[in-house]
Design a protein around this motif. Structure first.
Motif, PDB file in Angstrom:
ATOM      1  N   SER A  34       0.825  -1.205   0.000  1.00 50.26           N
ATOM      2  CA  SER A  34       0.000   0.000   0.000  1.00 50.26           C
ATOM      3  C   SER A  34       0.863   1.260   0.000  1.00 50.26           C
ATOM      4  O   SER A  34       0.587   2.218  -0.736  1.00 50.26           O
ATOM      5  N   ASP A  35       1.922   1.259   0.818  1.00 51.12           N
ATOM      6  CA  ASP A  35       2.849   2.402   0.846  1.00 51.12           C
ATOM      7  C   ASP A  35       3.453   2.631  -0.534  1.00 51.12           C
ATOM      8  O   ASP A  35       3.515   3.759  -1.025  1.00 51.12           O
ATOM      9  N   ALA A  36       3.932   1.535  -1.131  1.00 51.01           N
ATOM     10  CA  ALA A  36       4.569   1.653  -2.448  1.00 51.01           C
ATOM     11  C   ALA A  36       3.567   2.093  -3.502  1.00 51.01           C
ATOM     12  O   ALA A  36       3.906   2.874  -4.411  1.00 51.01           O
ATOM     13  N   GLY A  37       2.325   1.612  -3.397  1.00 48.84           N
ATOM     14  CA  GLY A  37       1.299   1.992  -4.349  1.00 48.84           C
ATOM     15  C   GLY A  37       1.038   3.487  -4.343  1.00 48.84           C
ATOM     16  O   GLY A  37       0.832   4.102  -5.404  1.00 48.84           O
ATOM     17  N   LEU A  38       1.055   4.084  -3.150  1.00 45.04           N
ATOM     18  CA  LEU A  38       0.852   5.527  -3.057  1.00 45.04           C
ATOM     19  C   LEU A  38       1.989   6.274  -3.745  1.00 45.04           C
ATOM     20  O   LEU A  38       1.759   7.256  -4.455  1.00 45.04           O
ATOM     21  N   THR A  39       3.219   5.786  -3.553  1.00 42.46           N
ATOM     22  CA  THR A  39       4.356   6.425  -4.217  1.00 42.46           C
ATOM     23  C   THR A  39       4.235   6.319  -5.733  1.00 42.46           C
ATOM     24  O   THR A  39       4.444   7.300  -6.451  1.00 42.46           O
ATOM     25  N   VAL A  40       3.891   5.136  -6.225  1.00 42.34           N
ATOM     26  CA  VAL A  40       3.766   4.945  -7.674  1.00 42.34           C
ATOM     27  C   VAL A  40       2.682   5.851  -8.240  1.00 42.34           C
ATOM     28  O   VAL A  40       2.888   6.545  -9.247  1.00 42.34           O
ATOM     29  N   GLN A  41       1.514   5.846  -7.612  1.00 42.11           N
ATOM     30  CA  GLN A  41       0.402   6.643  -8.134  1.00 42.11           C
ATOM     31  C   GLN A  41       0.699   8.144  -8.080  1.00 42.11           C
ATOM     32  O   GLN A  41       0.276   8.910  -8.957  1.00 42.11           O
ATOM     33  N   THR A  42       1.439   8.563  -7.071  1.00 41.92           N
ATOM     34  CA  THR A  42       1.740   9.987  -6.911  1.00 41.92           C
ATOM     35  C   THR A  42       2.766  10.470  -7.926  1.00 41.92           C
ATOM     36  O   THR A  42       2.672  11.597  -8.438  1.00 41.92           O
ATOM     37  N   PHE A  43       3.738   9.619  -8.263  1.00 38.35           N
ATOM     38  CA  PHE A  43       4.882  10.094  -9.052  1.00 38.35           C
ATOM     39  C   PHE A  43       5.013   9.501 -10.452  1.00 38.35           C
ATOM     40  O   PHE A  43       5.934   9.868 -11.175  1.00 38.35           O
ATOM     41  N   LYS A  44       4.121   8.611 -10.861  1.00 40.16           N
ATOM     42  CA  LYS A  44       4.322   7.983 -12.171  1.00 40.16           C
ATOM     43  C   LYS A  44       4.228   8.976 -13.323  1.00 40.16           C
ATOM     44  O   LYS A  44       4.743   8.710 -14.410  1.00 40.16           O
ATOM     45  N   GLU A  45       3.620  10.130 -13.075  1.00 34.08           N
ATOM     46  CA  GLU A  45       3.592  11.191 -14.093  1.00 34.08           C
ATOM     47  C   GLU A  45       4.485  12.362 -13.700  1.00 34.08           C
ATOM     48  O   GLU A  45       4.551  13.359 -14.422  1.00 34.08           O
ATOM     49  N   ARG A  46       5.187  12.247 -12.577  1.00 31.04           N
ATOM     50  CA  ARG A  46       5.972  13.375 -12.067  1.00 31.04           C
ATOM     51  C   ARG A  46       7.439  13.030 -11.835  1.00 31.04           C
ATOM     52  O   ARG A  46       8.172  13.841 -11.265  1.00 31.04           O
ATOM     53  N   ALA A  47       7.869  11.830 -12.235  1.00 31.45           N
ATOM     54  CA  ALA A  47       9.260  11.419 -12.046  1.00 31.45           C
ATOM     55  C   ALA A  47       9.672  10.509 -13.186  1.00 31.45           C
ATOM     56  O   ALA A  47       8.824   9.900 -13.859  1.00 31.45           O
ATOM     57  N   SER A  48      10.987  10.409 -13.395  1.00 28.05           N
ATOM     58  CA  SER A  48      11.512   9.558 -14.456  1.00 28.05           C
ATOM     59  C   SER A  48      11.981   8.203 -13.933  1.00 28.05           C
ATOM     60  O   SER A  48      12.207   7.292 -14.738  1.00 28.05           O
ATOM     61  N   GLN A  49      12.120   8.075 -12.626  1.00 30.19           N
ATOM     62  CA  GLN A  49      12.555   6.811 -12.026  1.00 30.19           C
ATOM     63  C   GLN A  49      12.147   6.788 -10.563  1.00 30.19           C
ATOM     64  O   GLN A  49      12.223   7.805  -9.863  1.00 30.19           O
ATOM     65  N   LEU A  50      11.736   5.604 -10.082  1.00 35.30           N
ATOM     66  CA  LEU A  50      11.466   5.386  -8.671  1.00 35.30           C
ATOM     67  C   LEU A  50      12.443   4.342  -8.146  1.00 35.30           C
ATOM     68  O   LEU A  50      12.625   3.290  -8.758  1.00 35.30           O
ATOM     69  N   ILE A  51      13.072   4.646  -7.012  1.00 30.04           N
ATOM     70  CA  ILE A  51      13.974   3.696  -6.351  1.00 30.04           C
ATOM     71  C   ILE A  51      13.384   3.392  -4.984  1.00 30.04           C
ATOM     72  O   ILE A  51      13.135   4.302  -4.180  1.00 30.04           O
ATOM     73  N   PHE A  52      13.166   2.101  -4.712  1.00 25.23           N
ATOM     74  CA  PHE A  52      12.560   1.693  -3.447  1.00 25.23           C
ATOM     75  C   PHE A  52      13.569   0.969  -2.571  1.00 25.23           C
ATOM     76  O   PHE A  52      14.333   0.122  -3.056  1.00 25.23           O
ATOM     77  N   CYS A  53      13.526   1.271  -1.295  1.00 22.04           N
ATOM     78  CA  CYS A  53      14.331   0.558  -0.312  1.00 22.04           C
ATOM     79  C   CYS A  53      13.536  -0.632   0.204  1.00 22.04           C
ATOM     80  O   CYS A  53      12.513  -0.469   0.877  1.00 22.04           O
ATOM     81  N   SER A  54      13.986  -1.838  -0.134  1.00 24.13           N
ATOM     82  CA  SER A  54      13.394  -3.048   0.421  1.00 24.13           C
ATOM     83  C   SER A  54      14.335  -3.586   1.499  1.00 24.13           C
ATOM     84  O   SER A  54      14.893  -2.811   2.264  1.00 24.13           O
ATOM     85  N   SER A  55      14.531  -4.885   1.552  1.00 23.31           N
ATOM     86  CA  SER A  55      15.396  -5.471   2.576  1.00 23.31           C
ATOM     87  C   SER A  55      15.730  -6.907   2.189  1.00 23.31           C
ATOM     88  O   SER A  55      14.888  -7.610   1.604  1.00 23.31           O
ATOM     89  N   THR A  56      16.931  -7.357   2.543  1.00 21.50           N
ATOM     90  CA  THR A  56      17.253  -8.774   2.340  1.00 21.50           C
ATOM     91  C   THR A  56      16.411  -9.653   3.252  1.00 21.50           C
ATOM     92  O   THR A  56      16.333 -10.869   3.043  1.00 21.50           O
ATOM     93  N   ALA A  57      15.757  -9.057   4.251  1.00 17.63           N
ATOM     94  CA  ALA A  57      14.835  -9.831   5.091  1.00 17.63           C
ATOM     95  C   ALA A  57      13.686 -10.386   4.270  1.00 17.63           C
ATOM     96  O   ALA A  57      13.041 -11.363   4.676  1.00 17.63           O
ATOM     97  N   ALA A  58      13.428  -9.799   3.108  1.00 19.27           N
ATOM     98  CA  ALA A  58      12.326 -10.251   2.259  1.00 19.27           C
ATOM     99  C   ALA A  58      12.613 -11.585   1.582  1.00 19.27           C
ATOM    100  O   ALA A  58      11.704 -12.192   1.017  1.00 19.27           O
ATOM    101  N   TYR A  59      13.855 -12.050   1.631  1.00 17.52           N
ATOM    102  CA  TYR A  59      14.187 -13.359   1.064  1.00 17.52           C
ATOM    103  C   TYR A  59      13.709 -14.475   1.991  1.00 17.52           C
ATOM    104  O   TYR A  59      13.869 -14.410   3.217  1.00 17.52           O
ATOM    105  N   LYS A  60      13.176 -15.522   1.386  1.00 16.76           N
ATOM    106  CA  LYS A  60      12.793 -16.713   2.138  1.00 16.76           C
ATOM    107  C   LYS A  60      14.046 -17.407   2.668  1.00 16.76           C
ATOM    108  O   LYS A  60      15.051 -17.507   1.967  1.00 16.76           O
ATOM    109  N   ARG A  61      13.975 -17.878   3.918  1.00 20.18           N
ATOM    110  CA  ARG A  61      15.066 -18.637   4.524  1.00 20.18           C
ATOM    111  C   ARG A  61      14.688 -20.099   4.635  1.00 20.18           C
ATOM    112  O   ARG A  61      13.521 -20.400   4.807  1.00 20.18           O
ATOM    113  N   PRO A  62      15.679 -21.021   4.570  1.00 17.53           N
ATOM    114  CA  PRO A  62      17.091 -20.762   4.272  1.00 17.53           C
ATOM    115  C   PRO A  62      17.285 -20.429   2.805  1.00 17.53           C
ATOM    116  O   PRO A  62      16.434 -20.720   1.962  1.00 17.53           O
ATOM    117  N   PHE A  63      18.436 -19.815   2.488  1.00 14.62           N
ATOM    118  CA  PHE A  63      18.720 -19.435   1.119  1.00 14.62           C
ATOM    119  C   PHE A  63      18.910 -20.645   0.223  1.00 14.62           C
ATOM    120  O   PHE A  63      19.326 -21.713   0.666  1.00 14.62           O
TER     121      PHE A  63
END
Length: 337
Positions: A77-106
């Motif tokens: 939802s947070d990311a969706g707001l960023t996309v909807q707000t800037f998809k016509e107002r920016a040339s690139q979006l960079i998002f900070c995710s996390s390596t925690a998002a990887y399933k364990r074990p690797f």
């Protein structure tokens, strides 16, 4: 380039701002404006709260940016707001995710971005929501709505952060080692890990800004020095001139006792924390990850001394109690034999 940083005053993002300034870019910070003392007049501020969706979109309506770096999205939802707000107002979006998002074990060690799966179990909410955010962003990439880059930092230490140690108690580590008080270590302390420091991680974001090679790509951005978790405490001991006393406790027992405090150990840090940085080095030649554990911890200790951080009394008492329980259990175990 005119670069908007959503956040801008956190551990990593303040370093991003410094590096963008050094490269001659024009950073604009969006946040609540409570830490304006961190930067001088060469930084532009937009003050607001992204949680107020309507006000946020209204604030951004007159602006256009070359790049938007989002450091404060934690779910789809947070990311969706960023996309909807800037998809016509920016040339690139960079998002900070996390390596925690990887399933364990690797599946791969060191972990490779395109070989790993994302978390699909909500039992560890932080990791699950970051993974859900990434799944949403991949639909944005597939639709070609706007160029998106995803950066996945691992555990990162830096000025302003309070996330060091098993109990995430930073300055308490130094206090306890100097005082000869034992500290809790999860497991046997030998889980391999690469400890990363904020100036290095920030170079991934600064190097991705305006970099077309990164469009539609995901990268982790970590140190590659091989250490084990115990080394974090041992290196602090070397810097302060006193060897730490460690007691080892099961991450499972700690998690069962307090999931809120110890979920990061049980679901993430009991597994390898080694990552292959070949992909990011290929696409972002300015990415650097050379701050050693000794150099980074020296930076942190100097910050503690400069700022005069107090000991967190509640966590200090908790660690005392955990150590006491450890010794009591040890004595009871011996009595069985």
């Amino acid at each position: 380039m005119k670069v908007l940083i959503l956040g801008g005053t956190g551990v990593i993002s303040r370093c991003i701002v410094e590096q963008l300034l050094a490269q001659g870019h024009h950073p604009v910070l969006f946040n609540r404006g409570t830490k304006k003392e961190l930067f001088q007049d060469d930084v532009e501020w937009i003050t607001g709260d992204k949680n107020d969706k309507d006000a946020f979109q209204s604030l951004m309506q007159p602006h256009r940016f070359d790049v938007v770096i989002d450091m404060i999205s934690f779910n789809a939802s947070d990311a969706g707001l960023t996309v909807q707000t800037f998809k016509e107002r920016a040339s690139q979006l960079i998002f900070c995710s996390s390596t925690a998002a990887y399933k364990r074990p690797f599946r791969t060690i060191p972990a490779q971005e395109d070989a790993e799966a994302l978390v699909d179990d909500p039992v560890f909410p932080y990791a699950y929501h970051k993974a859900e955010m990434e799944r949403y962003l991949h639909t944005v990439i597939a639709k070609g709505e706007i160029p998106v880059t995803i950066i996945r930092p691992s555990l990162t230490f830096g000025i302003g952060g309070a996330n060091m140690g098993v109990l995430r108690q930073n300055v308490n580590l130094v206090h306890r080692i100097k005082s000869g008080k034992p500290l809790v270590m999860f497991g046997d302390g030998t889980v391999p890990w690469s400890f990363t420091f904020a100036p290095d991680t920030a170079s991934a974001f600064a190097g991705a800004a305006g970099n077309e090679r990164t469009y539609g790509q995901s990268y982790h951005a970590t140190n590659e020095d091989l250490h084990v978790w115990e080394d974090l405490y041992l290196e602090i001991g070397k810097l302060v001139g006193r060897e730490p006393q460690l007691v080892h406790m099961s991450s499972q027992l700690l998690h069962e006792a307090n999931p809120g405090l110890f979920a990061h150990l049980y679901y993430e840090k009991q597994y390898s924390g080694l990552f292959d940085n070949s992909k990011i080095k290929r696409d972002i030649p300015t990415f650097r990850n050379g701050i050693t554990l000794a150099e980074g911890l020296d930076m942190m200790l100097r910050w503690f001394e400069r700022e005069g951080h107090p000991v967190e009394a509640e966590k200090d008492r908790l660690e005392d109690r955990l150590v006491e329980m450890y010794h009591r259990f040890g004595n009871e175990l011996k009595a069985l034999f």
